[in-house]
Motif scaffolding. Sequence first.
Motif, PDB file in Angstrom:
ATOM      1  N   GLU A  51     -55.072 -31.592  44.071  1.00  0.00           N
ATOM      2  CA  GLU A  51     -55.777 -30.386  43.622  1.00  0.00           C
ATOM      3  C   GLU A  51     -55.424 -29.965  42.195  1.00  0.00           C
ATOM      4  N   THR A  52     -54.292 -30.431  41.692  1.00  0.00           N
ATOM      5  CA  THR A  52     -53.815 -30.030  40.373  1.00  0.00           C
ATOM      6  C   THR A  52     -54.567 -30.786  39.286  1.00  0.00           C
ATOM      7  N   THR A  53     -54.850 -30.093  38.184  1.00  0.00           N
ATOM      8  CA  THR A  53     -55.535 -30.742  37.062  1.00  0.00           C
ATOM      9  C   THR A  53     -54.661 -30.825  35.810  1.00  0.00           C
ATOM     10  N   ALA A  54     -53.508 -30.153  35.830  1.00  0.00           N
ATOM     11  CA  ALA A  54     -52.584 -30.192  34.693  1.00  0.00           C
ATOM     12  C   ALA A  54     -51.206 -29.771  35.178  1.00  0.00           C
ATOM     13  N   LEU A  55     -50.193 -30.204  34.444  1.00  0.00           N
ATOM     14  CA  LEU A  55     -48.812 -29.819  34.715  1.00  0.00           C
ATOM     15  C   LEU A  55     -48.305 -28.914  33.605  1.00  0.00           C
ATOM     16  N   LEU A  56     -47.501 -27.941  33.987  1.00  0.00           N
ATOM     17  CA  LEU A  56     -46.866 -27.028  33.053  1.00  0.00           C
ATOM     18  C   LEU A  56     -45.382 -27.035  33.375  1.00  0.00           C
ATOM     19  N   LEU A  57     -44.569 -27.335  32.374  1.00  0.00           N
ATOM     20  CA  LEU A  57     -43.136 -27.471  32.593  1.00  0.00           C
ATOM     21  C   LEU A  57     -42.354 -26.734  31.522  1.00  0.00           C
ATOM     22  N   GLY A  58     -41.151 -26.338  31.886  1.00  0.00           N
ATOM     23  CA  GLY A  58     -40.198 -25.865  30.900  1.00  0.00           C
ATOM     24  C   GLY A  58     -39.524 -27.065  30.256  1.00  0.00           C
ATOM     25  N   ARG A  59     -38.856 -26.844  29.147  1.00  0.00           N
ATOM     26  CA  ARG A  59     -38.236 -27.944  28.410  1.00  0.00           C
ATOM     27  C   ARG A  59     -37.239 -28.736  29.247  1.00  0.00           C
ATOM     28  N   THR A  60     -36.366 -28.052  29.976  1.00  0.00           N
ATOM     29  CA  THR A  60     -35.328 -28.754  30.737  1.00  0.00           C
ATOM     30  C   THR A  60     -35.948 -29.668  31.793  1.00  0.00           C
ATOM     31  N   SER A  61     -36.912 -29.168  32.536  1.00  0.00           N
ATOM     32  CA  SER A  61     -37.563 -30.006  33.549  1.00  0.00           C
ATOM     33  C   SER A  61     -38.334 -31.140  32.902  1.00  0.00           C
ATOM     34  N   TYR A  62     -39.033 -30.851  31.808  1.00  0.00           N
ATOM     35  CA  TYR A  62     -39.768 -31.907  31.110  1.00  0.00           C
ATOM     36  C   TYR A  62     -38.819 -33.025  30.674  1.00  0.00           C
ATOM     37  N   GLU A  63     -37.696 -32.661  30.091  1.00  0.00           N
ATOM     38  CA  GLU A  63     -36.750 -33.678  29.619  1.00  0.00           C
ATOM     39  C   GLU A  63     -36.142 -34.462  30.781  1.00  0.00           C
ATOM     40  N   ALA A  64     -36.034 -33.847  31.961  1.00  0.00           N
ATOM     41  CA  ALA A  64     -35.534 -34.561  33.142  1.00  0.00           C
ATOM     42  C   ALA A  64     -36.608 -35.467  33.739  1.00  0.00           C
ATOM     43  N   ARG A  83     -50.367 -32.634  30.347  1.00  0.00           N
ATOM     44  CA  ARG A  83     -49.095 -31.952  30.561  1.00  0.00           C
ATOM     45  C   ARG A  83     -48.854 -30.987  29.405  1.00  0.00           C
ATOM     46  N   TYR A  84     -48.238 -29.861  29.752  1.00  0.00           N
ATOM     47  CA  TYR A  84     -47.886 -28.848  28.769  1.00  0.00           C
ATOM     48  C   TYR A  84     -46.426 -28.488  28.983  1.00  0.00           C
ATOM     49  N   VAL A  85     -45.702 -28.326  27.882  1.00  0.00           N
ATOM     50  CA  VAL A  85     -44.288 -27.958  27.931  1.00  0.00           C
ATOM     51  C   VAL A  85     -44.112 -26.673  27.137  1.00  0.00           C
ATOM     52  N   VAL A  86     -43.475 -25.691  27.750  1.00  0.00           N
ATOM     53  CA  VAL A  86     -43.201 -24.444  27.058  1.00  0.00           C
ATOM     54  C   VAL A  86     -41.772 -24.507  26.536  1.00  0.00           C
ATOM     55  N   SER A  87     -41.644 -24.445  25.220  1.00  0.00           N
ATOM     56  CA  SER A  87     -40.323 -24.537  24.609  1.00  0.00           C
ATOM     57  C   SER A  87     -40.363 -23.981  23.196  1.00  0.00           C
ATOM     58  N   THR A  88     -39.327 -23.259  22.852  1.00  0.00           N
ATOM     59  CA  THR A  88     -39.191 -22.791  21.474  1.00  0.00           C
ATOM     60  C   THR A  88     -38.320 -23.747  20.663  1.00  0.00           C
ATOM     61  N   ARG A  96     -42.914 -41.416  26.089  1.00  0.00           N
ATOM     62  CA  ARG A  96     -43.079 -42.053  27.405  1.00  0.00           C
ATOM     63  C   ARG A  96     -43.959 -41.214  28.322  1.00  0.00           C
ATOM     64  N   TRP A  97     -44.038 -39.909  28.050  1.00  0.00           N
ATOM     65  CA  TRP A  97     -44.782 -38.978  28.907  1.00  0.00           C
ATOM     66  C   TRP A  97     -45.325 -37.871  28.013  1.00  0.00           C
ATOM     67  N   PRO A  98     -46.342 -38.188  27.212  1.00  0.00           N
ATOM     68  CA  PRO A  98     -46.844 -37.232  26.214  1.00  0.00           C
ATOM     69  C   PRO A  98     -47.245 -35.885  26.816  1.00  0.00           C
ATOM     70  N   ALA A  99     -47.021 -34.851  26.025  1.00  0.00           N
ATOM     71  CA  ALA A  99     -47.336 -33.488  26.450  1.00  0.00           C
ATOM     72  C   ALA A  99     -47.673 -32.648  25.229  1.00  0.00           C
ATOM     73  N   THR A 100     -48.407 -31.582  25.461  1.00  0.00           N
ATOM     74  CA  THR A 100     -48.684 -30.586  24.437  1.00  0.00           C
ATOM     75  C   THR A 100     -47.604 -29.525  24.523  1.00  0.00           C
ATOM     76  N   ILE A 101     -47.013 -29.187  23.387  1.00  0.00           N
ATOM     77  CA  ILE A 101     -45.941 -28.190  23.367  1.00  0.00           C
ATOM     78  C   ILE A 101     -46.537 -26.811  23.112  1.00  0.00           C
ATOM     79  N   LEU A 102     -46.221 -25.889  24.013  1.00  0.00           N
ATOM     80  CA  LEU A 102     -46.589 -24.481  23.864  1.00  0.00           C
ATOM     81  C   LEU A 102     -45.321 -23.723  23.505  1.00  0.00           C
TER      82      LEU A 102
END
Length: 187
Positions: A51-64, A83-88, A96-102
């Motif tokens: 059912e999911t169409t996109a992933l949203l992760l924090g930096r720590t989870s994304y890096e793991a 995939r989207y990663v929220v990080s300052t 290896r796992w491209p994402a857009t940084i928010l």
Amino acid sequence: MRQIIVTAFVSLDGVMEAPGGEPGYRNSGWTFKDVEFVPEAYELKGTEMGETTALLLGRTSYEAFAPVWPTMDEFAAYNAMPRYVVSTTLESDDERWPATILRSVDDVAALKETEGGPIAVHGSATLGKALADAGLVDRYHLLVFPLLLGAGRRLFSDADQDAVKLRVVDHAVYGNGIQKQVLDVVR
């Protein structure tokens, strides 16, 4: 408007830290070390992926996840979706796992306003709390394990706030004591 779904393995006392064996936490791996495996308890995970169409992760989870998830056949659908990663602090995504940084919760609010289906937040304790505090979470998919873990990163914020009402839309209890709870945030 897109729906944001926070999905988590959580202990009865609200801990979500290191369910899969991540290093550095006293009870690391608690989902498989301390509770008998019952396949039907994890069917929610397959439903989510479908059912999911996109992933949203924090930096720590994304890096793991970035070094591991792309190699796992069972995550093929997640690996194919945006995939989207929220990080300052993250300077670039992992090739290896491209994402857009928010950069902020405001960026997530803008993403939520775009066309598309549900966005799932996996892991990401800090992000999940920030999204909930900002009123951006629409649904929770929880597998609650019959364990008390004490210390550890928790799913829910301890911010002083008004009550948030949740509506149970699906639930089950499995032979190993895991409870499935699917809850919508009532607005």
